[in-house]
Design an enzyme around this catalytic site. Sequence first.
Site, PDB file in Angstrom:
ATOM      1  N   HIS A 148      -1.533   4.503  10.445  1.00 54.91           N
ATOM      2  CA  HIS A 148      -1.567   4.377   8.975  1.00 54.91           C
ATOM      3  C   HIS A 148      -0.487   5.266   8.347  1.00 54.91           C
ATOM      4  O   HIS A 148      -0.780   6.231   7.640  1.00 54.91           O
ATOM      5  CB  HIS A 148      -2.979   4.796   8.530  1.00 54.91           C
ATOM      6  CG  HIS A 148      -3.390   4.429   7.152  1.00 54.91           C
ATOM      7  ND1 HIS A 148      -2.700   4.799   6.022  1.00 54.91           N
ATOM      8  CD2 HIS A 148      -4.462   3.728   6.720  1.00 54.91           C
ATOM      9  CE1 HIS A 148      -3.350   4.347   4.962  1.00 54.91           C
ATOM     10  NE2 HIS A 148      -4.415   3.687   5.358  1.00 54.91           N
ATOM     11  N   GLU A 250       1.949   0.188   7.834  1.00 54.90           N
ATOM     12  CA  GLU A 250       1.077   0.475   8.967  1.00 54.90           C
ATOM     13  C   GLU A 250       1.223  -0.572  10.071  1.00 54.90           C
ATOM     14  O   GLU A 250       1.076  -1.763   9.807  1.00 54.90           O
ATOM     15  CB  GLU A 250      -0.375   0.509   8.486  1.00 54.90           C
ATOM     16  CG  GLU A 250      -0.573   1.426   7.280  1.00 54.90           C
ATOM     17  CD  GLU A 250      -1.917   1.222   6.597  1.00 54.90           C
ATOM     18  OE1 GLU A 250      -2.886   0.889   7.289  1.00 54.90           O
ATOM     19  OE2 GLU A 250      -1.977   1.397   5.366  1.00 54.90           O
TER      20      GLU A 250
HETATM   21  O1  TA6 Z   1      -4.686   0.704   4.868  1.00 51.06           O
HETATM   22  C1  TA6 Z   1      -4.974   0.477   3.546  1.00 51.06           C
HETATM   23  C2  TA6 Z   1      -6.342   1.035   3.238  1.00 51.06           C
HETATM   24  O2  TA6 Z   1      -7.288   0.417   4.040  1.00 51.06           O
HETATM   25  C3  TA6 Z   1      -6.600   0.872   1.742  1.00 51.06           C
HETATM   26  O3  TA6 Z   1      -7.538  -0.130   1.459  1.00 51.06           O
HETATM   27  C4  TA6 Z   1      -6.960   2.244   1.262  1.00 51.06           C
HETATM   28  O4  TA6 Z   1      -8.242   2.442   0.921  1.00 51.06           O
HETATM   29  C5  TA6 Z   1      -6.397   3.127   2.343  1.00 51.06           C
HETATM   30  O5  TA6 Z   1      -6.398   2.424   3.535  1.00 51.06           O
HETATM   31  C6  TA6 Z   1      -6.842   4.554   2.491  1.00 51.06           C
HETATM   32  O6  TA6 Z   1      -8.097   4.691   3.053  1.00 51.06           O
HETATM   33  P1  TA6 Z   1      -8.753   6.108   3.186  1.00 51.06           P
HETATM   34  O7  TA6 Z   1     -10.062   5.865   3.865  1.00 51.06           O
HETATM   35  O8  TA6 Z   1      -7.840   6.973   3.994  1.00 51.06           O
HETATM   36  O9  TA6 Z   1      -8.895   6.657   1.791  1.00 51.06           O
END
Ligand code: TA6
Length: 277
Positions: A148, A250
């Site tokens: 991510h 990602e």
């Molecule tokens: O990868 C995108 C995502 O899934 C978004 O929907 C957003 O919520 C982000 O990740 C961050 O997630 P987190 O749990 O780290 O706040």
Amino acid sequence: MNLPPSVRLSGSDYPVFEIDHPTCKARVALHGAHVMEWCPAGEEEVLYLSPDAVYKEGKAIRGGIPVCWPWFNAHPADPEQPSHGLVRGRFWELLDAAEDPSGVTLRFGIRVGIWNAEITVKAGEELEVTLESKNVSEVPIVVSGALHTYLGVSDISQVRIVNLDGCAYLDTVGGPEMRKQKGDVTFDREVDRIYESSSSTLIVDDLSGRTILIEKSGSPSTVVWNPWAEKAAAMGDMPDDGYRKFCCIEAAIANDRAVVVMPGSSHVLSTRISVEE
Ligand code: TA6
């Protein structure tokens, strides 16, 4: 374990590997096997790390490269399970540390029940992160996830992401709805998309004059995310205007692209990041 000369361990309750090698500087937390920072020699920092990130067991670091595994987003069947899997809020084990003239390699492992994985971080002129899902159980396992990656930008409204033109994507803002990308991806509002793409992408940052190449393998999905102002303001671990300073691209395995890993087999997901001349 003896660390190579370019790696120093700081912190005892929350250990961080501080890399200072002729090719790059980098910081990697044992918690989450999480690359926090990576700065190739002669360049500016490439990753975004929130100045308000929380360094506590159970809490994912906001920024760098969180490892979302063995599932991406919500658990496919059990809403009680944490979003983005089981390992970004746990301490991993350092399995190996080595260096050569091209950079430093750190290898980490974790096991949670039937789930067993290794992360290899190679930090040098390029940054490569490899996640190996190893099925050490007797039954097939289904794996998804994401590296991510929070990439630093000069101003989110000035950057574009190249090489997703024509790709189908699931737009999860509002909808969710399937759409088709037309041209480059640009940002003037919240973006949270799962692209059907196994190709490389580029972030072109015209303001800083920098282009970052994001290559990947073992990944049928590319997730592009920026929370924009309202959602950033609601996050306790990011400044209100923090969203202007990053874009997540990602290398992912998302939704119906989850892979089945047979007993004794493994699946390898990796991303390689480099700054283009
Ligand atoms: O990868 C995108 C995502 O899934 C978004 O929907 C957003 O919520 C982000 O990740 C961050 O997630 P987190 O749990 O780290 O706040």
